[in-house]
Design a protein around this motif. Structure first.
Motif, PDB file in Angstrom:
ATOM      1  N   CYS A  58       0.820  -1.215   0.000  1.00 51.44           N
ATOM      2  CA  CYS A  58       0.000   0.000   0.000  1.00 51.44           C
ATOM      3  C   CYS A  58       0.853   1.263   0.000  1.00 51.44           C
ATOM      4  O   CYS A  58       0.352   2.366   0.277  1.00 51.44           O
ATOM      5  CB  CYS A  58      -0.939  -0.010   1.202  1.00 51.44           C
ATOM      6  N   ARG A 278      -3.916  -5.695   7.100  1.00 53.20           N
ATOM      7  CA  ARG A 278      -4.227  -5.430   5.691  1.00 53.20           C
ATOM      8  C   ARG A 278      -5.348  -4.404   5.563  1.00 53.20           C
ATOM      9  O   ARG A 278      -5.287  -3.484   4.738  1.00 53.20           O
ATOM     10  CB  ARG A 278      -4.609  -6.741   5.003  1.00 53.20           C
ATOM     11  N   CYS A 281      -3.976  -0.924   6.376  1.00 53.92           N
ATOM     12  CA  CYS A 281      -3.127  -0.396   5.305  1.00 53.92           C
ATOM     13  C   CYS A 281      -3.964   0.065   4.116  1.00 53.92           C
ATOM     14  O   CYS A 281      -3.719   1.138   3.542  1.00 53.92           O
ATOM     15  CB  CYS A 281      -2.116  -1.444   4.868  1.00 53.92           C
ATOM     16  N   ARG A 282      -4.956  -0.721   3.746  1.00 54.74           N
ATOM     17  CA  ARG A 282      -5.805  -0.340   2.608  1.00 54.74           C
ATOM     18  C   ARG A 282      -6.598   0.917   2.920  1.00 54.74           C
ATOM     19  O   ARG A 282      -6.748   1.794   2.053  1.00 54.74           O
ATOM     20  CB  ARG A 282      -6.745  -1.500   2.267  1.00 54.74           C
ATOM     21  N   GLN A 285      -4.279   3.869   2.652  1.00 55.91           N
ATOM     22  CA  GLN A 285      -3.957   4.126   1.243  1.00 55.91           C
ATOM     23  C   GLN A 285      -5.126   4.816   0.541  1.00 55.91           C
ATOM     24  O   GLN A 285      -4.933   5.774  -0.218  1.00 55.91           O
ATOM     25  CB  GLN A 285      -3.629   2.807   0.537  1.00 55.91           C
ATOM     26  N   GLN A 286      -6.340   4.370   0.821  1.00 57.44           N
ATOM     27  CA  GLN A 286      -7.522   4.932   0.164  1.00 57.44           C
ATOM     28  C   GLN A 286      -7.891   6.315   0.693  1.00 57.44           C
ATOM     29  O   GLN A 286      -8.621   7.056   0.029  1.00 57.44           O
ATOM     30  CB  GLN A 286      -8.700   3.967   0.331  1.00 57.44           C
TER      31      GLN A 286
END
Length: 344
Positions: A58, A278, A281-282, A285-286
């Motif tokens: 990410c 996970r 992190c996503r 990132q978004q």
């Protein structure tokens, strides 16, 4: 300065000393198993290599608080391998210490257990430990100029750590953790500070572990293994709404796998904790327009150069709603079941 909330994903990286269990002394667990997660029944390492991959997927970088004193027992060359791998991939390495691990086989030697909380030592002893730990990290390839932060094992520091750090030349503490007030953390403030603050006694900066108030009272820190993704995201949003500029999460190198048989080096992934990492992190990132993932080392360097100041928000820790809490309870129950089921 950006108005994004800075997020610090910190990983405490450590081996394990001898411990009693099942009526016998269990041997120390070294870097290969406890840190790398190199297990004979797994194709890929399940420890820091996996953590780095999840972050990097990410576009994120983490701060790895590397336990240094254990290198006296487990080997400086092994410590150097880890530090080199982390730094070569752009991650941050800072100082972490568990004094008990300097002699990790103390029971077999017939020696008494050294105090593991740094608050148990005099200020002069704390200074000496900090300088020893920094020297060991430097011997393992981390430039001393990059070592700007320290985190105590077990969060076991008192306010005296700030004075000791000033004498040792380490500028940024990350130890203040209300979740551990009833356990090991002896640090106290007259009024809670949410986000980075400067210690009143010494001028050393403190990057506290982010906490929220539990529904049933008490505090919960943002530890990936201890809260659901929903709670983490909700806490991030609450802190941002409050105007707090820094949010600090914590995890450990060994929290993403179950170690079924340490002596035979057998284990398996902890899927719930992996999905939490996970998911975090996503989300970051978004939502990069609102949250910026920073490293503690970078923060420390900016503070030392005078490019940044502490602007803590004073007040009560936020309280989260019942739905994320309920999900956490369900996930934690599933993890306990999974841990008891050993696939050998």
């Amino acid at each position: 300065m950006s108005d994004r909330t800075r997020v610090y994903i910190t990983v405490d990286v450590e081996c394990a000393e001898e411990r009693m269990g099942e009526g016998r002394v269990k041997p120390p667990i070294g870097y290969d198993v406890r840190v790398w997660g190199r297990l004979v029944n797994q194709r890929e390492p399940l420890g820091i290599e996996r953590i780095m991959r999840e972050l990097e997927a990410c576009g994120l970088r983490g701060t790895f608080y590397m336990e240094a004193l254990g290198a006296r027992y487990f080997g400086v060359s092994k410590l150097r391998e880890i530090c080199t791998a982390l730094r070569s991939r752009g991650h941050d390495v800072q100082l972490h210490m568990h004094p008990v691990q300097r002699v990790a086989d103390f029971m077999s030697r017939g020696e008494s257990r050294a105090p593991d909380d740094i608050a148990a030592y005099t200020e002069a002893e704390q200074v000496a430990l900090l300088m020893e730990g920094r020297s060991l990290l430097a011997e393992a390839g981390v430039p001393e100029s990059e070592i700007v932060s320290y985190r105590a094992g077990n969060f076991g520091a008192s306010n005296a750590i700030w004075g000791a750090m000033k004498q040792a030349g380490i500028a940024l503490s990350s130890n203040y953790n209300p979740c551990y007030f009833s356990k090991n953390c002896r640090m106290r403030l007259n009024e809670p500070a949410l986000g980075l603050f400067r210690s009143p006694e010494s001028g050393v900066w403190e990057l506290p572990i982010t906490n929220f108030t539990e529904l049933r009272g008490g505090y919960r820190h943002l530890q990936i293994s201890a809260v659901s993704v929903g709670e983490t995201i909700k806490c991030l949003r609450r802190y941002r709404a409050l105007g707090v500029r820094e949010v600090t999460l914590v995890t450990h190198s060994f929290e993403f796998f179950f170690l079924d048989e340490p002596e035979r080096r057998r284990g398996r992934p902890n899927q719930i904790n992996l999905e939490r990492l996970r998911g975090l992190c996503r989300y970051l990132q978004q939502h990069a327009d609102e949250f910026e993932v920073d490293t503690v080392g970078a923060l420390g360097q900016r503070l030392l150069r005078g490019e940044e100041t502490a602007r803590p928000v004073r007040g009560a820790y936020p309280r989260l709603g019942p739905l994320p809490y309920a999900r956490r309870l369900a996930e934690q129950a599933l993890k306990r079941v999974a841990q008891r089921v050993s696939f050998k």
